[in-house]
Design a protein around this motif. Structure first.
Motif, PDB file in Angstrom:
ATOM      1  N   SER A  82     -15.739  10.508  -3.543  1.00  0.00           N
ATOM      2  CA  SER A  82     -16.219  10.109  -2.215  1.00  0.00           C
ATOM      3  C   SER A  82     -16.518   8.617  -2.124  1.00  0.00           C
ATOM      4  CB  SER A  82     -17.485  10.906  -1.857  1.00  0.00           C
ATOM      5  OG  SER A  82     -18.499  10.693  -2.823  1.00  0.00           O
ATOM      6  N   ASN A  83     -16.710   7.956  -3.259  1.00  0.00           N
ATOM      7  CA  ASN A  83     -16.952   6.513  -3.269  1.00  0.00           C
ATOM      8  C   ASN A  83     -15.664   5.698  -3.362  1.00  0.00           C
ATOM      9  OD1 ASN A  83     -19.845   6.548  -3.209  1.00  0.00           O
ATOM     10  ND2 ASN A  83     -19.826   7.262  -5.326  1.00  0.00           N
ATOM     11  N   SER A  84     -14.535   6.388  -3.510  1.00  0.00           N
ATOM     12  CA  SER A  84     -13.256   5.696  -3.649  1.00  0.00           C
ATOM     13  C   SER A  84     -12.718   5.254  -2.300  1.00  0.00           C
ATOM     14  CB  SER A  84     -12.232   6.612  -4.323  1.00  0.00           C
ATOM     15  OG  SER A  84     -12.561   6.843  -5.675  1.00  0.00           O
ATOM     16  N   SER A  85     -12.100   4.088  -2.294  1.00  0.00           N
ATOM     17  CA  SER A  85     -11.393   3.583  -1.121  1.00  0.00           C
ATOM     18  C   SER A  85     -10.064   3.003  -1.584  1.00  0.00           C
ATOM     19  CB  SER A  85     -12.207   2.500  -0.414  1.00  0.00           C
ATOM     20  OG  SER A  85     -13.430   3.006   0.086  1.00  0.00           O
ATOM     21  N   PHE A  86      -9.170   2.810  -0.637  1.00  0.00           N
ATOM     22  CA  PHE A  86      -7.878   2.195  -0.932  1.00  0.00           C
ATOM     23  C   PHE A  86      -7.620   1.111   0.105  1.00  0.00           C
ATOM     24  CE2 PHE A  86      -7.757   6.248  -3.007  1.00  0.00           C
ATOM     25  CZ  PHE A  86      -6.994   6.052  -4.151  1.00  0.00           C
ATOM     26  N   ILE A  87      -7.145  -0.031  -0.364  1.00  0.00           N
ATOM     27  CA  ILE A  87      -6.881  -1.142   0.530  1.00  0.00           C
ATOM     28  C   ILE A  87      -5.558  -1.800   0.134  1.00  0.00           C
ATOM     29  CG2 ILE A  87      -8.137  -2.853  -0.864  1.00  0.00           C
ATOM     30  CD1 ILE A  87      -9.155  -4.052   1.796  1.00  0.00           C
ATOM     31  N   HIS A  96      -6.897   0.997  -5.507  1.00  0.00           N
ATOM     32  CA  HIS A  96      -8.028   1.913  -5.613  1.00  0.00           C
ATOM     33  C   HIS A  96      -9.266   1.129  -6.049  1.00  0.00           C
ATOM     34  CE1 HIS A  96     -10.253   5.154  -8.115  1.00  0.00           C
ATOM     35  NE2 HIS A  96     -10.599   5.281  -6.839  1.00  0.00           N
ATOM     36  N   PHE A  97     -10.354   1.245  -5.257  1.00  0.00           N
ATOM     37  CA  PHE A  97     -11.585   0.552  -5.635  1.00  0.00           C
ATOM     38  C   PHE A  97     -12.799   1.355  -5.192  1.00  0.00           C
ATOM     39  CE2 PHE A  97     -11.055  -0.724  -1.261  1.00  0.00           C
ATOM     40  CZ  PHE A  97     -12.317  -1.039  -0.772  1.00  0.00           C
ATOM     41  N   ILE A 100     -18.899  -3.536  -7.254  1.00  0.00           N
ATOM     42  CA  ILE A 100     -17.505  -3.350  -6.836  1.00  0.00           C
ATOM     43  C   ILE A 100     -16.614  -3.326  -8.076  1.00  0.00           C
ATOM     44  CG2 ILE A 100     -15.577  -4.329  -5.529  1.00  0.00           C
ATOM     45  CD1 ILE A 100     -17.767  -5.810  -3.837  1.00  0.00           C
ATOM     46  N   ARG A 101     -15.728  -2.367  -8.150  1.00  0.00           N
ATOM     47  CA  ARG A 101     -14.762  -2.299  -9.248  1.00  0.00           C
ATOM     48  C   ARG A 101     -13.450  -1.767  -8.708  1.00  0.00           C
ATOM     49  NH1 ARG A 101     -16.767   3.269 -12.164  1.00  0.00           N
ATOM     50  NH2 ARG A 101     -18.141   3.961 -10.483  1.00  0.00           N
ATOM     51  N   MET A 102     -12.369  -2.164  -9.335  1.00  0.00           N
ATOM     52  CA  MET A 102     -11.054  -1.742  -8.861  1.00  0.00           C
ATOM     53  C   MET A 102     -10.169  -1.370 -10.042  1.00  0.00           C
ATOM     54  SD  MET A 102     -10.688  -4.997  -9.844  1.00  0.00           S
ATOM     55  CE  MET A 102     -11.611  -5.907  -8.605  1.00  0.00           C
ATOM     56  N   ASP A 103      -9.134  -0.557  -9.756  1.00  0.00           N
ATOM     57  CA  ASP A 103      -8.055  -0.349 -10.721  1.00  0.00           C
ATOM     58  C   ASP A 103      -7.098  -1.522 -10.566  1.00  0.00           C
ATOM     59  OD1 ASP A 103      -8.994   2.094 -11.647  1.00  0.00           O
ATOM     60  OD2 ASP A 103      -7.725   3.289 -10.316  1.00  0.00           O
ATOM     61  N   LEU A 104      -6.978  -2.330 -11.584  1.00  0.00           N
ATOM     62  CA  LEU A 104      -6.043  -3.447 -11.529  1.00  0.00           C
ATOM     63  C   LEU A 104      -4.613  -2.947 -11.309  1.00  0.00           C
ATOM     64  CD1 LEU A 104      -7.164  -5.685 -14.543  1.00  0.00           C
ATOM     65  CD2 LEU A 104      -7.379  -6.270 -12.110  1.00  0.00           C
ATOM     66  N   PRO A 105      -3.780  -3.728 -10.636  1.00  0.00           N
ATOM     67  CA  PRO A 105      -2.367  -3.376 -10.565  1.00  0.00           C
ATOM     68  C   PRO A 105      -1.797  -3.175 -11.972  1.00  0.00           C
ATOM     69  CG  PRO A 105      -2.848  -5.124  -9.024  1.00  0.00           C
ATOM     70  CD  PRO A 105      -4.096  -4.927  -9.836  1.00  0.00           C
ATOM     71  N   ALA A 106      -1.019  -2.100 -12.135  1.00  0.00           N
ATOM     72  CA  ALA A 106      -0.428  -1.644 -13.403  1.00  0.00           C
ATOM     73  C   ALA A 106      -1.224  -0.506 -14.013  1.00  0.00           C
ATOM     74  CB  ALA A 106      -0.274  -2.757 -14.438  1.00  0.00           C
ATOM     75  N   TYR A 107      -2.443  -0.271 -13.513  1.00  0.00           N
ATOM     76  CA  TYR A 107      -3.306   0.716 -14.164  1.00  0.00           C
ATOM     77  C   TYR A 107      -3.994   1.633 -13.141  1.00  0.00           C
ATOM     78  CZ  TYR A 107      -2.581  -2.868 -17.679  1.00  0.00           C
ATOM     79  OH  TYR A 107      -2.004  -3.784 -18.513  1.00  0.00           O
ATOM     80  N   GLY A 108      -4.527   2.740 -13.644  1.00  0.00           N
ATOM     81  CA  GLY A 108      -5.270   3.659 -12.799  1.00  0.00           C
ATOM     82  C   GLY A 108      -4.446   4.182 -11.648  1.00  0.00           C
ATOM     83  N   LEU A 109      -5.101   4.375 -10.508  1.00  0.00           N
ATOM     84  CA  LEU A 109      -4.438   4.913  -9.323  1.00  0.00           C
ATOM     85  C   LEU A 109      -3.711   3.852  -8.507  1.00  0.00           C
ATOM     86  CD1 LEU A 109      -7.254   7.346  -8.062  1.00  0.00           C
ATOM     87  CD2 LEU A 109      -5.205   7.932  -9.368  1.00  0.00           C
ATOM     88  N   THR A 110      -3.943   2.583  -8.837  1.00  0.00           N
ATOM     89  CA  THR A 110      -3.348   1.499  -8.041  1.00  0.00           C
ATOM     90  C   THR A 110      -1.836   1.409  -8.217  1.00  0.00           C
ATOM     91  OG1 THR A 110      -5.372   0.191  -7.991  1.00  0.00           O
ATOM     92  CG2 THR A 110      -3.315  -1.011  -7.694  1.00  0.00           C
ATOM     93  N   GLY A 111      -1.372   1.494  -9.444  1.00  0.00           N
ATOM     94  CA  GLY A 111       0.063   1.376  -9.682  1.00  0.00           C
ATOM     95  C   GLY A 111       0.515  -0.061  -9.837  1.00  0.00           C
TER      96      GLY A 111
END
Length: 320
Positions: free
Chosen positions: A43-48, A56-57, A96-107
Protein backbone atom coordinates in the motif's frame (compact mmCIF):
# COMPACT_ATOMS: atom_id res chain seq x y z
CA UNK A 1 37.23 -42.98 -38.91
CA UNK A 2 33.90 -44.66 -38.12
CA UNK A 3 35.07 -45.28 -34.55
CA UNK A 4 36.08 -41.62 -34.19
CA UNK A 5 32.77 -40.51 -35.64
CA UNK A 6 30.91 -42.62 -33.10
CA UNK A 7 32.93 -41.09 -30.27
CA UNK A 8 32.26 -37.56 -31.50
CA UNK A 9 28.58 -38.36 -31.93
CA UNK A 10 28.42 -39.76 -28.40
CA UNK A 11 30.15 -36.70 -26.98
CA UNK A 12 27.81 -34.44 -28.93
CA UNK A 13 24.79 -36.33 -27.62
CA UNK A 14 26.04 -36.04 -24.04
CA UNK A 15 26.55 -32.28 -24.47
CA UNK A 16 23.02 -31.89 -25.83
CA UNK A 17 21.59 -33.98 -22.97
CA UNK A 18 23.57 -31.89 -20.47
CA UNK A 19 22.33 -28.62 -21.94
CA UNK A 20 18.72 -29.79 -22.02
CA UNK A 21 18.95 -31.05 -18.43
CA UNK A 22 20.52 -27.75 -17.30
CA UNK A 23 17.78 -25.75 -18.98
CA UNK A 24 15.08 -27.92 -17.43
CA UNK A 25 16.57 -27.68 -13.95
CA UNK A 26 17.89 -24.13 -13.88
CA UNK A 27 16.52 -22.30 -16.91
CA UNK A 28 13.75 -19.97 -15.77
CA UNK A 29 11.46 -17.69 -17.68
CA UNK A 30 10.89 -14.15 -16.51
CA UNK A 31 8.23 -13.92 -13.83
CA UNK A 32 5.12 -11.86 -14.76
CA UNK A 33 5.36 -8.31 -13.44
CA UNK A 34 1.78 -8.52 -12.14
CA UNK A 35 2.74 -11.47 -9.94
CA UNK A 36 5.85 -9.72 -8.67
CA UNK A 37 3.88 -6.56 -7.88
CA UNK A 38 1.32 -8.59 -5.96
CA UNK A 39 4.10 -9.98 -3.77
CA UNK A 40 6.64 -7.16 -3.54
CA UNK A 41 4.60 -3.95 -3.82
CA UNK A 42 2.31 -2.83 -0.99
CA UNK A 43 0.00 0.00 0.00
CA UNK A 44 3.01 2.32 0.38
CA UNK A 45 4.26 1.55 -3.13
CA UNK A 46 3.90 4.02 -5.98
CA UNK A 47 5.06 4.07 -9.58
CA UNK A 48 6.19 7.11 -11.51
CA UNK A 49 7.39 7.48 -15.10
CA UNK A 50 11.03 8.54 -15.46
CA UNK A 51 12.81 8.16 -18.80
CA UNK A 52 9.94 6.08 -20.04
CA UNK A 53 10.11 3.44 -17.30
CA UNK A 54 7.78 3.02 -14.33
CA UNK A 55 9.91 3.45 -11.24
CA UNK A 56 8.78 1.61 -8.13
CA UNK A 57 9.24 3.74 -5.01
CA UNK A 58 7.92 4.28 -1.52
CA UNK A 59 7.42 7.69 0.08
CA UNK A 60 6.63 7.09 3.76
CA UNK A 61 6.59 8.75 7.14
CA UNK A 62 6.23 12.38 8.19
CA UNK A 63 4.97 14.34 5.16
CA UNK A 64 5.79 17.61 6.94
CA UNK A 65 9.47 16.76 6.94
CA UNK A 66 10.94 19.23 4.42
CA UNK A 67 14.28 17.43 4.17
CA UNK A 68 13.46 13.74 3.59
CA UNK A 69 15.88 10.84 3.83
CA UNK A 70 16.46 9.29 0.41
CA UNK A 71 17.84 5.75 0.41
CA UNK A 72 19.55 4.07 -2.56
CA UNK A 73 20.26 0.33 -2.67
CA UNK A 74 23.17 -1.51 -4.26
CA UNK A 75 23.75 -3.92 -7.15
CA UNK A 76 21.21 -6.75 -7.48
CA UNK A 77 19.21 -5.46 -4.49
CA UNK A 78 15.96 -3.47 -4.20
CA UNK A 79 14.29 -0.91 -1.96
CA UNK A 80 13.42 -3.80 0.38
CA UNK A 81 17.01 -3.88 1.64
CA UNK A 82 16.00 -0.90 3.86
CA UNK A 83 12.81 -2.52 5.20
CA UNK A 84 14.16 -2.99 8.72
CA UNK A 85 15.15 0.69 8.95
CA UNK A 86 11.78 1.98 7.79
CA UNK A 87 9.82 1.32 11.00
CA UNK A 88 12.06 3.59 13.07
CA UNK A 89 12.91 6.20 10.44
CA UNK A 90 9.30 6.85 9.45
CA UNK A 91 8.28 7.72 13.03
CA UNK A 92 9.72 11.21 12.74
CA UNK A 93 11.06 11.52 9.21
CA UNK A 94 9.94 11.35 5.63
CA UNK A 95 11.72 8.42 4.00
CA UNK A 96 11.94 7.84 0.25
CA UNK A 97 13.43 4.79 -1.46
CA UNK A 98 13.22 3.43 -4.96
CA UNK A 99 14.11 0.36 -7.01
CA UNK A 100 16.94 1.58 -9.20
CA UNK A 101 16.59 0.93 -12.93
CA UNK A 102 17.88 -2.62 -13.64
CA UNK A 103 16.62 -3.93 -10.30
CA UNK A 104 13.47 -4.74 -8.35
CA UNK A 105 10.12 -3.92 -9.92
CA UNK A 106 11.45 -0.96 -11.91
CA UNK A 107 13.18 -2.89 -14.66
CA UNK A 108 15.93 -1.86 -17.08
CA UNK A 109 16.95 1.41 -18.72
CA UNK A 110 15.79 1.39 -22.33
CA UNK A 111 19.24 2.41 -23.60
CA UNK A 112 21.09 -0.11 -21.34
CA UNK A 113 23.39 2.64 -20.03
CA UNK A 114 24.26 1.82 -16.42
CA UNK A 115 27.02 4.37 -15.95
CA UNK A 116 27.16 6.39 -12.74
CA UNK A 117 26.55 9.52 -14.82
CA UNK A 118 23.28 8.09 -16.11
CA UNK A 119 22.20 7.03 -12.63
CA UNK A 120 22.82 10.51 -11.22
CA UNK A 121 20.80 12.05 -14.07
CA UNK A 122 18.03 9.57 -13.33
CA UNK A 123 18.11 10.45 -9.61
CA UNK A 124 17.81 14.17 -10.39
CA UNK A 125 14.80 13.55 -12.65
CA UNK A 126 13.19 11.27 -10.08
CA UNK A 127 13.59 13.74 -7.18
CA UNK A 128 12.37 16.62 -9.36
CA UNK A 129 9.25 14.66 -10.30
CA UNK A 130 8.33 13.98 -6.68
CA UNK A 131 9.23 17.60 -5.81
CA UNK A 132 12.15 16.97 -3.46
CA UNK A 133 14.34 20.09 -3.37
CA UNK A 134 16.72 19.03 -0.62
CA UNK A 135 17.38 15.73 1.15
CA UNK A 136 19.63 13.63 3.33
CA UNK A 137 21.04 11.18 0.80
CA UNK A 138 22.11 7.66 1.77
CA UNK A 139 23.39 4.83 -0.39
CA UNK A 140 24.79 1.34 -0.03
CA UNK A 141 27.50 -0.04 -2.35
CA UNK A 142 26.54 1.05 -5.90
CA UNK A 143 23.92 3.29 -4.25
CA UNK A 144 26.68 4.89 -2.20
CA UNK A 145 28.69 5.63 -5.33
CA UNK A 146 25.63 7.20 -6.93
CA UNK A 147 25.01 9.20 -3.74
CA UNK A 148 28.47 10.78 -3.42
CA UNK A 149 28.59 11.58 -7.13
CA UNK A 150 25.15 13.19 -6.87
CA UNK A 151 26.26 15.21 -3.83
CA UNK A 152 29.09 16.62 -5.93
CA UNK A 153 26.87 17.34 -8.95
CA UNK A 154 23.94 18.78 -6.98
CA UNK A 155 25.45 20.17 -3.76
CA UNK A 156 22.46 22.39 -2.98
CA UNK A 157 20.12 19.39 -3.03
CA UNK A 158 22.06 17.29 -0.50
CA UNK A 159 21.96 18.45 3.12
CA UNK A 160 23.88 15.46 4.49
CA UNK A 161 25.40 12.32 3.03
CA UNK A 162 25.43 8.76 4.37
CA UNK A 163 27.76 6.25 2.71
CA UNK A 164 27.10 2.62 3.60
CA UNK A 165 29.89 0.31 2.38
CA UNK A 166 30.02 2.58 -0.63
CA UNK A 167 31.79 1.91 -3.91
CA UNK A 168 34.13 4.47 -5.40
CA UNK A 169 37.77 3.62 -4.73
CA UNK A 170 39.70 1.02 -6.76
CA UNK A 171 38.29 -2.30 -5.62
CA UNK A 172 40.49 -4.79 -3.77
CA UNK A 173 37.89 -7.34 -2.69
CA UNK A 174 38.77 -10.16 -0.31
CA UNK A 175 35.92 -12.21 -1.77
CA UNK A 176 33.40 -11.63 -4.58
CA UNK A 177 29.89 -13.17 -4.89
CA UNK A 178 29.74 -15.88 -7.54
CA UNK A 179 26.96 -14.04 -9.40
CA UNK A 180 29.28 -11.03 -9.75
CA UNK A 181 32.09 -13.25 -11.05
CA UNK A 182 29.79 -14.74 -13.67
CA UNK A 183 28.41 -11.30 -14.57
CA UNK A 184 31.94 -10.08 -15.29
CA UNK A 185 32.93 -13.08 -17.43
CA UNK A 186 32.38 -12.63 -21.18
CA UNK A 187 30.32 -15.30 -22.99
CA UNK A 188 29.53 -17.13 -19.74
CA UNK A 189 27.60 -14.09 -18.51
CA UNK A 190 25.22 -14.48 -21.44
CA UNK A 191 24.15 -17.83 -20.01
CA UNK A 192 23.11 -16.06 -16.80
CA UNK A 193 20.34 -14.25 -18.68
CA UNK A 194 18.66 -17.60 -19.37
CA UNK A 195 19.94 -19.99 -16.73
CA UNK A 196 19.69 -18.62 -13.20
CA UNK A 197 20.04 -21.26 -10.48
CA UNK A 198 18.64 -20.28 -7.11
CA UNK A 199 21.73 -21.71 -5.39
CA UNK A 200 23.89 -19.06 -7.10
CA UNK A 201 21.71 -16.33 -5.59
CA UNK A 202 21.88 -18.03 -2.20
CA UNK A 203 25.67 -18.36 -2.34
CA UNK A 204 26.03 -14.73 -3.44
CA UNK A 205 23.95 -13.41 -0.52
CA UNK A 206 25.87 -15.60 1.93
CA UNK A 207 29.08 -14.15 0.52
CA UNK A 208 28.12 -10.59 1.50
CA UNK A 209 26.71 -11.55 4.92
CA UNK A 210 28.91 -12.16 7.96
CA UNK A 211 26.26 -14.16 9.84
CA UNK A 212 25.10 -16.82 7.37
CA UNK A 213 22.25 -17.84 9.70
CA UNK A 214 20.51 -14.55 8.80
CA UNK A 215 20.27 -15.60 5.15
CA UNK A 216 16.71 -16.92 5.31
CA UNK A 217 14.66 -18.63 2.61
CA UNK A 218 12.38 -15.60 2.31
CA UNK A 219 15.41 -13.33 1.83
CA UNK A 220 16.78 -15.58 -0.91
CA UNK A 221 13.35 -15.79 -2.55
CA UNK A 222 13.08 -12.00 -2.67
CA UNK A 223 16.47 -11.49 -4.32
CA UNK A 224 15.93 -14.43 -6.66
CA UNK A 225 12.39 -13.64 -7.78
CA UNK A 226 13.09 -9.95 -8.38
CA UNK A 227 16.06 -11.01 -10.50
CA UNK A 228 13.53 -12.76 -12.75
CA UNK A 229 11.66 -9.54 -13.49
CA UNK A 230 11.75 -9.06 -17.29
CA UNK A 231 14.98 -7.34 -18.33
CA UNK A 232 16.74 -7.50 -14.96
CA UNK A 233 19.04 -10.39 -15.82
CA UNK A 234 20.30 -8.72 -18.98
CA UNK A 235 20.67 -5.45 -17.07
CA UNK A 236 22.73 -7.23 -14.40
CA UNK A 237 25.15 -8.35 -17.11
CA UNK A 238 25.10 -4.94 -18.81
CA UNK A 239 26.05 -3.31 -15.50
CA UNK A 240 29.38 -5.14 -15.50
CA UNK A 241 30.26 -4.01 -19.02
CA UNK A 242 30.34 -0.33 -18.03
CA UNK A 243 33.78 1.22 -18.47
CA UNK A 244 34.37 3.27 -15.33
CA UNK A 245 36.54 6.32 -14.82
CA UNK A 246 39.45 4.89 -12.84
CA UNK A 247 40.33 8.33 -11.45
CA UNK A 248 36.81 9.40 -10.40
CA UNK A 249 37.59 8.67 -6.74
CA UNK A 250 39.93 11.68 -6.67
CA UNK A 251 36.82 13.90 -6.61
CA UNK A 252 35.79 12.50 -3.22
CA UNK A 253 37.97 15.12 -1.50
CA UNK A 254 35.63 17.77 -2.92
CA UNK A 255 32.58 16.53 -0.98
CA UNK A 256 31.46 19.42 1.23
CA UNK A 257 28.41 17.96 2.99
CA UNK A 258 28.57 16.53 6.51
CA UNK A 259 29.01 12.81 5.87
CA UNK A 260 28.51 9.62 7.85
CA UNK A 261 30.75 6.79 6.69
CA UNK A 262 29.02 3.62 7.87
CA UNK A 263 30.62 0.22 7.29
CA UNK A 264 30.26 -3.46 8.08
CA UNK A 265 33.48 -4.58 9.80
CA UNK A 266 33.43 -7.93 7.98
CA UNK A 267 32.69 -6.65 4.47
CA UNK A 268 34.65 -8.83 2.04
CA UNK A 269 33.41 -7.21 -1.17
CA UNK A 270 34.37 -3.61 -0.27
CA UNK A 271 36.65 -4.07 2.75
CA UNK A 272 36.61 -1.75 5.73
CA UNK A 273 39.92 -0.27 4.58
CA UNK A 274 37.83 1.66 2.05
CA UNK A 275 35.91 3.24 4.92
CA UNK A 276 39.16 4.70 6.21
CA UNK A 277 39.85 6.13 2.73
CA UNK A 278 36.51 7.96 2.75
CA UNK A 279 37.19 9.06 6.32
CA UNK A 280 40.58 10.45 5.32
CA UNK A 281 39.45 12.19 2.14
CA UNK A 282 36.10 13.78 3.05
CA UNK A 283 36.72 17.02 4.96
CA UNK A 284 33.71 16.84 7.30
CA UNK A 285 32.81 13.28 8.26
CA UNK A 286 32.19 10.76 10.98
CA UNK A 287 33.10 7.07 10.58
CA UNK A 288 31.18 4.29 12.31
CA UNK A 289 32.05 0.60 11.93
CA UNK A 290 29.36 -2.01 12.61
CA UNK A 291 30.89 -5.10 14.19
CA UNK A 292 29.98 -8.63 13.08
CA UNK A 293 28.35 -7.35 9.90
CA UNK A 294 29.08 -7.67 6.19
CA UNK A 295 28.41 -5.63 3.07
CA UNK A 296 24.79 -4.68 3.83
CA UNK A 297 24.71 -3.71 7.53
CA UNK A 298 21.31 -2.00 7.21
CA UNK A 299 19.87 -5.40 6.24
CA UNK A 300 22.04 -7.78 8.26
CA UNK A 301 22.41 -5.65 11.41
CA UNK A 302 19.58 -3.09 11.24
CA UNK A 303 19.46 -2.05 14.91
CA UNK A 304 23.22 -1.66 15.27
CA UNK A 305 23.60 0.22 11.99
CA UNK A 306 20.60 2.50 12.47
CA UNK A 307 21.72 3.96 15.81
CA UNK A 308 24.61 6.05 14.36
CA UNK A 309 22.33 7.10 11.49
CA UNK A 310 19.71 8.51 13.87
CA UNK A 311 22.40 10.33 15.86
CA UNK A 312 23.91 11.73 12.66
CA UNK A 313 20.58 12.95 11.32
CA UNK A 314 19.67 14.89 14.44
CA UNK A 315 23.05 16.55 15.03
CA UNK A 316 23.35 20.06 13.63
CA UNK A 317 26.96 20.82 14.45
CA UNK A 318 29.96 20.31 12.21
CA UNK A 319 31.93 17.13 12.84
CA UNK A 320 35.30 18.72 12.24
Amino acid sequence: MKYLSRILLSIGSLVVIFLITTLLLFGHRDLPLTDLKAKYANSNSSFIAVEGINVHFRDEGNKNDTIPIVLIHGTAASLHTFDAWSTELTKNHRMIRMDLPAYGLTGPFANRDYSIQHYTRFLKQFLDKIKVKKCILAGNSLGGEIAWNYALEQPKMVEKLILIDAAGYPLLSKSVPIAFKIGRTPIINKVLTYITPRFIVKASIENIYFDKSKVTSSLIDRYYELTLRAGNRQAFVDHFTVIKDSLAYKKIKQISQPTLVLWGAEDLLIPVSNATKFHKDIPNNLMQIVSKSGHTPMEESPLESLKPVLNFIKTKDSMK
